[in-house]
Motif scaffolding. Structure first.
Motif, PDB file in Angstrom:
ATOM      1  N   LEU A 379       0.813  -1.211   0.000  1.00  0.00           N
ATOM      2  CA  LEU A 379       0.000   0.000   0.000  1.00  0.00           C
ATOM      3  C   LEU A 379       0.850   1.266   0.000  1.00  0.00           C
ATOM      4  N   GLY A 380       2.007   1.218   0.645  1.00  0.00           N
ATOM      5  CA  GLY A 380       2.888   2.379   0.640  1.00  0.00           C
ATOM      6  C   GLY A 380       3.393   2.707  -0.752  1.00  0.00           C
ATOM      7  N   GLY A 381       3.838   1.673  -1.463  1.00  0.00           N
ATOM      8  CA  GLY A 381       4.306   1.877  -2.833  1.00  0.00           C
ATOM      9  C   GLY A 381       3.185   2.290  -3.750  1.00  0.00           C
ATOM     10  N   ALA A 382       2.006   1.692  -3.555  1.00  0.00           N
ATOM     11  CA  ALA A 382       0.843   2.038  -4.378  1.00  0.00           C
ATOM     12  C   ALA A 382       0.455   3.493  -4.171  1.00  0.00           C
ATOM     13  N   TYR A 383       0.490   3.937  -2.923  1.00  0.00           N
ATOM     14  CA  TYR A 383       0.092   5.322  -2.633  1.00  0.00           C
ATOM     15  C   TYR A 383       1.088   6.323  -3.223  1.00  0.00           C
ATOM     16  N   ALA A 384       2.373   6.006  -3.111  1.00  0.00           N
ATOM     17  CA  ALA A 384       3.397   6.900  -3.665  1.00  0.00           C
ATOM     18  C   ALA A 384       3.214   7.070  -5.171  1.00  0.00           C
ATOM     19  N   ALA A 385       2.958   5.948  -5.882  1.00  0.00           N
ATOM     20  CA  ALA A 385       2.752   6.018  -7.334  1.00  0.00           C
ATOM     21  C   ALA A 385       1.446   6.736  -7.661  1.00  0.00           C
ATOM     22  N   TYR A 386       0.427   6.543  -6.833  1.00  0.00           N
ATOM     23  CA  TYR A 386      -0.870   7.218  -7.005  1.00  0.00           C
ATOM     24  C   TYR A 386      -0.703   8.731  -6.944  1.00  0.00           C
ATOM     25  N   ILE A 387       0.001   9.223  -5.926  1.00  0.00           N
ATOM     26  CA  ILE A 387       0.228  10.666  -5.795  1.00  0.00           C
ATOM     27  C   ILE A 387       1.088  11.187  -6.945  1.00  0.00           C
ATOM     28  N   THR A 388       2.116  10.438  -7.307  1.00  0.00           N
ATOM     29  CA  THR A 388       2.962  10.830  -8.438  1.00  0.00           C
ATOM     30  C   THR A 388       2.150  10.896  -9.718  1.00  0.00           C
ATOM     31  N   GLY A 389       1.241   9.933  -9.902  1.00  0.00           N
ATOM     32  CA  GLY A 389       0.385   9.922 -11.085  1.00  0.00           C
ATOM     33  C   GLY A 389      -0.521  11.137 -11.140  1.00  0.00           C
ATOM     34  N   ILE A 390      -1.119  11.500 -10.006  1.00  0.00           N
ATOM     35  CA  ILE A 390      -2.003  12.671  -9.993  1.00  0.00           C
ATOM     36  C   ILE A 390      -1.217  13.945 -10.306  1.00  0.00           C
ATOM     37  N   LYS A 391      -0.042  14.078  -9.699  1.00  0.00           N
ATOM     38  CA  LYS A 391       0.798  15.255  -9.992  1.00  0.00           C
ATOM     39  C   LYS A 391       1.143  15.314 -11.473  1.00  0.00           C
ATOM     40  N   GLY A 392       1.492  14.165 -12.038  1.00  0.00           N
ATOM     41  CA  GLY A 392       1.825  14.118 -13.460  1.00  0.00           C
ATOM     42  C   GLY A 392       0.631  14.433 -14.334  1.00  0.00           C
ATOM     43  N   ALA A 393      -0.556  13.968 -13.922  1.00  0.00           N
ATOM     44  CA  ALA A 393      -1.776  14.214 -14.697  1.00  0.00           C
ATOM     45  C   ALA A 393      -2.159  15.687 -14.661  1.00  0.00           C
ATOM     46  N   LEU A 394      -1.993  16.328 -13.521  1.00  0.00           N
ATOM     47  CA  LEU A 394      -2.263  17.763 -13.416  1.00  0.00           C
ATOM     48  C   LEU A 394      -1.299  18.552 -14.293  1.00  0.00           C
ATOM     49  N   ASP A 395      -0.041  18.147 -14.266  1.00  0.00           N
ATOM     50  CA  ASP A 395       0.963  18.817 -15.094  1.00  0.00           C
ATOM     51  C   ASP A 395       0.675  18.624 -16.575  1.00  0.00           C
ATOM     52  N   SER A 426     -10.812  15.146  -3.042  1.00  0.00           N
ATOM     53  CA  SER A 426     -10.813  14.240  -4.200  1.00  0.00           C
ATOM     54  C   SER A 426      -9.597  13.328  -4.219  1.00  0.00           C
ATOM     55  N   VAL A 427      -8.608  13.635  -3.380  1.00  0.00           N
ATOM     56  CA  VAL A 427      -7.365  12.855  -3.335  1.00  0.00           C
ATOM     57  C   VAL A 427      -7.236  12.227  -1.956  1.00  0.00           C
ATOM     58  N   ARG A 428      -6.961  10.925  -1.929  1.00  0.00           N
ATOM     59  CA  ARG A 428      -6.774  10.259  -0.638  1.00  0.00           C
ATOM     60  C   ARG A 428      -5.500  10.784   0.013  1.00  0.00           C
ATOM     61  N   GLN A 429      -5.540  10.994   1.313  1.00  0.00           N
ATOM     62  CA  GLN A 429      -4.445  11.639   2.030  1.00  0.00           C
ATOM     63  C   GLN A 429      -3.522  10.668   2.762  1.00  0.00           C
TER      64      GLN A 429
END
Length: 525
Positions: A379-395, A426-429
């Motif tokens: 779950l830690g790795g999944a969450y890190a990639a999830y946040i990175t994905g959202i940042k990349g999608a916003l960019d 909208s983003v899990r914390q």
């Protein structure tokens, strides 16, 4: 399959980039070339790749509920198909026609002249074709595809096609490695730059593109016992490092033939309207759990979608069309805000004439990694990639690619707005609150417009599960031939297969009226 055997067909039907018109004059008769330089083959092939995705995305986008028809009871909104036509058969044409013998000719020239980098590109293109073909059509012709002695062709099992994609990826990496060993170049090669309208000759980016195909291939078999989350994560890590590595094809927009498919000049989405699903993903009613529409919930909302005159965002529920079409204040406007007749208005996101034809992005790969690690229990790795994905999608939405630039500099979304979204409801914390639906629905947003094919693959892998795709609504009326079942595959292209290759179709059951409801191999246990 009689129509499959062509020689240099892509050069005779030049695609969407202006370079396709600049055919190198190396033959006495350019309409029947006998010696073809690999560099002259690559631009029209790349144009064909984006064309294939674009044309079929219109229909698959309806299956995935990214958009729907503006009018009620459209067969694609009902998860059906159009018998006796080539609608939704463009990717088949792309794989066997735009790539087809043209990739063989590229390999022929590159082999004869030790152009290892072009061999790397050629096999990457072939891998991309097989991967997309297997995901869309399930059965494909692989072993007999380019046999000039045949007029009809046997289909290969989908697992064979998946294996072929992996084999082609490995060959591509092998040849890129060989090219670097030969000349020491790891980035931009002047010889590859000559014909490359995707990466401008950058070998390192092509290698990353190959790993993106391997990541997609490994993720899509997530329901099988052989699935390896670690393999998905490994391939993603070897792939794109940021949006500057995204795979996309240049469109110069000098005229309608080389303008972006989604741009105002071509107006190819005028008959479509944004879906209720994508509206609710962006307005806080799904991800943030809002009761009412919050137009400030996601800074991408005004970039991706349009609101009615009364300033409310609405979307279609299939197969109802726009139920407010008679009311000018509440009807759903066409995409990108342009008038269907005058083609005027403010274009945005990837709706500009010179927007690049996107094939894969960094944030989508991060969501692939997140899903894989989530399924593994990391779950830690999944969450890190999830946040990175959202940042990349916003960019990506803030700085969409255009013209010769792999990333834009528009900065449509301020740093403050991005930070507010990342810290919002909208983003899990935390990793503890992350759900599979959070990952896949953020990925759905990131795929908006440019790749409904991947979005549909996700939905099919999970059987259209409404607990994961929380805004996806099974159409109230399904196409009669479905017999109550949802769509899972696209039928092979009509004008090559259903005209010339009927005995082979019968062997795989593709003559049955409900064949398109057959579950493809890649989603099965």
């Amino acid at each position: 399959m009689k129509k499959l055997i062509y020689t240099l067909t892509a050069l005779l039907t030049l695609g969407t980039v202006s370079s396709c018109k600049k055919f190198v004059d190396i033959n006495t008769n350019p309409n029947a070339p006998t010696i073809v330089d690999a560099a002259s083959l690559l631009p029209p092939i790349q144009a064909g790749m984006e064309r294939g995705v674009w044309f079929d995305s219109r229909y698959i986008g309806q299956y995935a509920q990214i958009w729907g028809s503006s009018t009620a009871n459209n067969v694609w909104d009902e998860e059906g198909y159009s018998p006796g036509t080539d609608s939704n058969g463009e990717m088949w044409r792309t794989i066997y026609f735009s790539l087809g013998q043209n990739v063989n000719l590229m390999i022929q020239d590159a082999t004869a002249h030790n152009k290892y980098e072009y061999l790397g590109v050629a096999h990457a293109l072939r891998a991309w074709g097989w991967q997309n073909g297997a995901d869309i059509y399930n059965y494909m012709v692989v072993k007999e595809a380019y046999d000039p002695t045949k007029l009809t062709f046997n289909y290969d099992a989908p697992q064979t096609v998946y294996a072929e994609a992996i084999k082609e990826c490995r060959l591509s990496l092998q040849f890129f490695n060989q090219a670097t060993k030969a000349d020491g170049i790891t980035s931009v090669s002047a010889t590859l730059q000559k014909g490359d309208y995707m990466y401008g000759g950058d070998r390192s980016k092509w290698v990353k593109f190959v790993y993106s195909i391997l990541a997609q291939n490994a993720l899509h078999i997530s329901n099988k016992a052989t699935f390896s989350a670690d393999s998905v994560a490994k391939f993603v890590d070897l792939s794109f490092a940021n949006n500057g590595d995204n795979a996309s094809v240049q469109n110069t927009a000098s005229n309608s033939t080389d303008a972006n498919f989604w741009g105002p000049t071509r107006g190819n989405l005028t008959g479509f309207r944004q879906s209720d699903y994508i509206v609710k993903l962006l307005d806080g009613r799904i991800l943030a759990g809002a009761t009412d529409q919050d137009t400030l919930a996601d800074p991408r909302l005004p970039l991706l979608l349009n609101r009615s005159v009364d300033r409310v965002y609405r979307g279609v529920v299939p197969p109802l069309g726009d139920i407010n079409s008679a009311d000018p204040k509440t009807l759903i406007p066409a995409f990108a805000g342009f008038n269907a007749v005058k083609k005027t208005g403010t274009a945005k996101y990837l709706f500009n004439d010179d927007s690049r034809g996107v094939l894969m992005t960094y944030p989508v790969l991060q969501f692939m990694k997140s899903e894989a690690l989530f399924k593994k229990g990391d779950l830690g790795g999944a969450y890190a990639a999830y946040i990175t994905g959202i940042k990349g999608a916003l960019d990506f939405a803030s700085n969409p690619p255009s013209s010769t630039s792999l990333t834009g500099s528009q900065n449509y979304i301020s740093a403050t707005a991005q930070a507010r979204y990342l810290g919002g409801a909208s983003v899990r914390q935390s990793a503890a609150t992350l759900k599979l639906s959070d990952i896949l629905q953020q990925k759905f947003i990131a795929l908006f417009l440019w790749n409904p094919i991947e979005a549909w693959s996700d939905e099919r892998r999970y059987g259209y599960d409404a607990t994961i795709f929380q805004g996806f609504i099974k159409p109230g009326t399904l196409y009669p031939d479905n017999a109550g079942k949802q769509v899972y595959v696209v039928r092979p292209r009509y004008n090559s297969e259903y005209i010339w290759n009927v005995p082979a179709l019968q062997k795989i059951g593709a003559i049955a009226p409900d064949y398109h409801t057959t579950k493809p191999w890649f989603i099965l246990p």
